[in-house]
Design a protein around this motif. Sequence first.
Motif, mmCIF file in Angstrom:
data_model
loop_
_atom_site.group_PDB
_atom_site.id
_atom_site.type_symbol
_atom_site.label_atom_id
_atom_site.label_comp_id
_atom_site.label_asym_id
_atom_site.label_seq_id
_atom_site.Cartn_x
_atom_site.Cartn_y
_atom_site.Cartn_z
ATOM 1 N N VAL A 196 0.929 -1.003 -0.028
ATOM 2 C CA VAL A 196 0.009 -0.011 -0.147
ATOM 3 C C VAL A 196 0.814 1.329 -0.070
ATOM 4 O O VAL A 196 1.755 1.355 0.949
ATOM 5 N N VAL A 197 0.927 2.163 -1.119
ATOM 6 C CA VAL A 197 1.610 3.146 -1.361
ATOM 7 C C VAL A 197 0.974 4.458 -0.996
ATOM 8 O O VAL A 197 1.500 5.703 -0.710
ATOM 9 N N GLU A 198 -0.345 4.427 -0.907
ATOM 10 C CA GLU A 198 -1.288 5.713 -0.771
ATOM 11 C C GLU A 198 -2.525 5.274 -0.242
ATOM 12 O O GLU A 198 -3.343 4.329 -0.839
ATOM 13 N N GLY A 199 -3.250 6.044 0.803
ATOM 14 C CA GLY A 199 -4.379 6.102 1.023
ATOM 15 C C GLY A 199 -4.709 4.992 2.035
ATOM 16 O O GLY A 199 -5.865 4.859 2.527
ATOM 17 N N ALA A 200 -3.692 4.493 2.980
ATOM 18 C CA ALA A 200 -4.095 3.456 3.976
ATOM 19 C C ALA A 200 -4.656 4.037 4.980
ATOM 20 O O ALA A 200 -4.278 5.151 5.399
ATOM 21 N N ARG A 201 -5.581 3.248 5.509
ATOM 22 C CA ARG A 201 -6.254 3.729 6.838
ATOM 23 C C ARG A 201 -6.173 2.548 7.987
ATOM 24 O O ARG A 201 -6.467 1.549 7.704
ATOM 25 N N PRO A 202 -5.533 2.982 8.832
ATOM 26 C CA PRO A 202 -4.865 3.972 9.250
ATOM 27 C C PRO A 202 -3.655 4.267 8.400
ATOM 28 O O PRO A 202 -3.037 3.526 7.958
ATOM 29 N N SER A 203 -3.304 5.726 8.558
ATOM 30 C CA SER A 203 -2.117 6.097 7.649
ATOM 31 C C SER A 203 -0.757 5.321 8.157
ATOM 32 O O SER A 203 -0.689 5.200 9.336
ATOM 33 N N VAL A 204 0.021 4.682 7.353
ATOM 34 C CA VAL A 204 1.279 4.162 7.832
ATOM 35 C C VAL A 204 2.563 4.505 7.309
ATOM 36 O O VAL A 204 2.490 5.241 6.126
ATOM 37 N N GLU A 205 3.504 4.408 7.811
ATOM 38 C CA GLU A 205 4.819 4.909 7.004
ATOM 39 C C GLU A 205 5.316 3.789 6.054
ATOM 40 O O GLU A 205 6.190 4.268 5.114
ATOM 41 N N HIS A 206 5.034 2.490 6.408
ATOM 42 C CA HIS A 206 5.546 1.511 5.400
ATOM 43 C C HIS A 206 4.516 0.409 5.588
ATOM 44 O O HIS A 206 3.993 -0.005 6.478
ATOM 45 N N GLU A 245 -4.176 -28.032 1.351
ATOM 46 C CA GLU A 245 -4.155 -28.300 2.652
ATOM 47 C C GLU A 245 -4.873 -29.606 2.554
ATOM 48 O O GLU A 245 -6.192 -29.653 2.361
ATOM 49 N N GLY A 246 -4.605 -30.978 2.748
ATOM 50 C CA GLY A 246 -4.862 -31.922 2.679
ATOM 51 C C GLY A 246 -5.290 -32.308 1.248
ATOM 52 O O GLY A 246 -4.437 -31.669 0.407
ATOM 53 N N ASP A 247 -6.544 -33.024 0.787
ATOM 54 C CA ASP A 247 -6.621 -33.383 -0.541
ATOM 55 C C ASP A 247 -7.306 -32.309 -1.254
ATOM 56 O O ASP A 247 -7.163 -32.128 -2.625
ATOM 57 N N ARG A 248 -8.069 -31.424 -0.703
ATOM 58 C CA ARG A 248 -9.138 -30.759 -1.592
ATOM 59 C C ARG A 248 -9.122 -29.233 -0.974
ATOM 60 O O ARG A 248 -9.761 -28.593 -1.743
ATOM 61 N N MET A 249 -8.528 -28.877 -0.019
ATOM 62 C CA MET A 249 -8.488 -27.482 0.426
ATOM 63 C C MET A 249 -7.046 -26.747 0.281
ATOM 64 O O MET A 249 -6.328 -27.413 -0.035
ATOM 65 N N SER A 250 -7.333 -25.524 0.696
ATOM 66 C CA SER A 250 -6.098 -24.627 0.615
ATOM 67 C C SER A 250 -5.998 -23.836 1.948
ATOM 68 O O SER A 250 -6.731 -23.580 2.660
ATOM 69 N N ARG A 251 -4.555 -23.524 2.044
ATOM 70 C CA ARG A 251 -4.133 -22.647 3.206
ATOM 71 C C ARG A 251 -3.969 -21.477 2.685
ATOM 72 O O ARG A 251 -2.785 -21.396 1.785
ATOM 73 N N LEU A 252 -4.676 -20.106 3.117
ATOM 74 C CA LEU A 252 -4.199 -18.894 2.968
ATOM 75 C C LEU A 252 -3.248 -18.368 3.837
ATOM 76 O O LEU A 252 -3.710 -18.295 4.858
ATOM 77 N N ILE A 253 -1.928 -17.848 3.215
ATOM 78 C CA ILE A 253 -1.045 -17.232 4.488
ATOM 79 C C ILE A 253 -0.975 -15.833 3.902
ATOM 80 O O ILE A 253 -0.374 -15.409 2.812
ATOM 81 N N TRP A 254 -1.138 -15.017 4.863
ATOM 82 C CA TRP A 254 -1.144 -13.628 4.692
ATOM 83 C C TRP A 254 -0.147 -12.999 5.622
ATOM 84 O O TRP A 254 -0.186 -13.164 6.843
ATOM 85 N N ILE A 255 1.041 -12.227 5.179
ATOM 86 C CA ILE A 255 1.839 -11.769 5.732
ATOM 87 C C ILE A 255 2.010 -10.266 5.528
ATOM 88 O O ILE A 255 2.192 -9.981 4.630
ATOM 89 N N THR A 256 1.998 -9.547 6.679
ATOM 90 C CA THR A 256 2.045 -7.960 6.558
ATOM 91 C C THR A 256 3.041 -7.518 7.299
ATOM 92 O O THR A 256 3.044 -7.696 8.486
ATOM 93 N N ASP A 257 3.792 -6.741 6.587
ATOM 94 C CA ASP A 257 5.258 -5.910 7.440
ATOM 95 C C ASP A 257 4.499 -4.335 7.665
ATOM 96 O O ASP A 257 4.168 -3.814 6.354
ATOM 97 N N ILE A 258 4.578 -3.703 8.735
ATOM 98 C CA ILE A 258 4.033 -2.472 8.834
ATOM 99 C C ILE A 258 4.874 -1.439 9.854
ATOM 100 O O ILE A 258 5.447 -2.015 10.882
ATOM 101 N N LEU A 259 4.904 -0.361 9.572
ATOM 102 C CA LEU A 259 5.403 0.590 10.403
ATOM 103 C C LEU A 259 4.359 1.738 10.250
ATOM 104 O O LEU A 259 3.642 1.985 9.228
ATOM 105 N N PRO A 260 4.037 2.443 11.571
ATOM 106 C CA PRO A 260 4.793 2.087 12.829
ATOM 107 C C PRO A 260 4.339 0.915 13.537
ATOM 108 O O PRO A 260 3.155 0.346 13.179
ATOM 109 N N HIS A 261 5.136 0.465 14.116
ATOM 110 C CA HIS A 261 4.907 -1.102 14.987
ATOM 111 C C HIS A 261 3.608 -0.868 15.977
ATOM 112 O O HIS A 261 2.827 -1.826 16.251
ATOM 113 N N ALA A 262 3.337 0.543 16.370
ATOM 114 C CA ALA A 262 2.212 0.641 17.341
ATOM 115 C C ALA A 262 0.904 0.316 16.636
ATOM 116 O O ALA A 262 0.031 0.256 17.301
#
Length: 177
Positions: free
Chosen positions: A114-124, A134-151
């Motif tokens: 996200v480079v513009e318009g984030a709510r709340p506003s973020v630095e990065h 996941e097994g024979d017929r399902m899936s596992r969605l993994i969502w990883i987000t790195d964010i600044l500020p840590h707060a």
Amino acid sequence: MTMIRRSEVFGGRGACGPAPDALWLGWLITIPHPERSPGPMASIRHEVVIDASPEYTWDVLRDVGAVHERLLPGRIAGTRIEGDQRFLTFPDGHVIRELIVAIDDDARRLAYSVVEGARPSVEHHHASFEVRPEGDRMSRLIWITDILPHALAAEIRVRIERGAAEMKQAIQAAVRG
């Protein structure tokens, strides 16, 4: 996150003058300057199992121009693509601009920022989705987000959990037809 001084990267003097608050390497990877860093970067990981094949789940995620139709109908009112940028319009008219960093079909991985318009506003912001079997017929969605500020980590985690639940619901509803 490992902090690296500009002088360690460029062998003394930076190519662009004095060291900025962040050193940009490539498109999106920023390494905060240790003396000016706003604190540690939060990294949020959320996983959800979806009752749909990994092929189908990946097809929905990689369809970056159809978020409003396939991934988050109702949450996103419109999606527009311009080159490597995606513009997501919310029902209230608010627009978020994202940079699509990578779509890797072999790894079933989508990376974006996200480079513009984030709510709340973020630095990065940098995030990725990965789809695994996941097994024979399902899936596992993994969502990883790195964010600044840590707060903002707790608030962003709640939004990610809610968003993942909505994605799961939309994908499963489409599979059931």
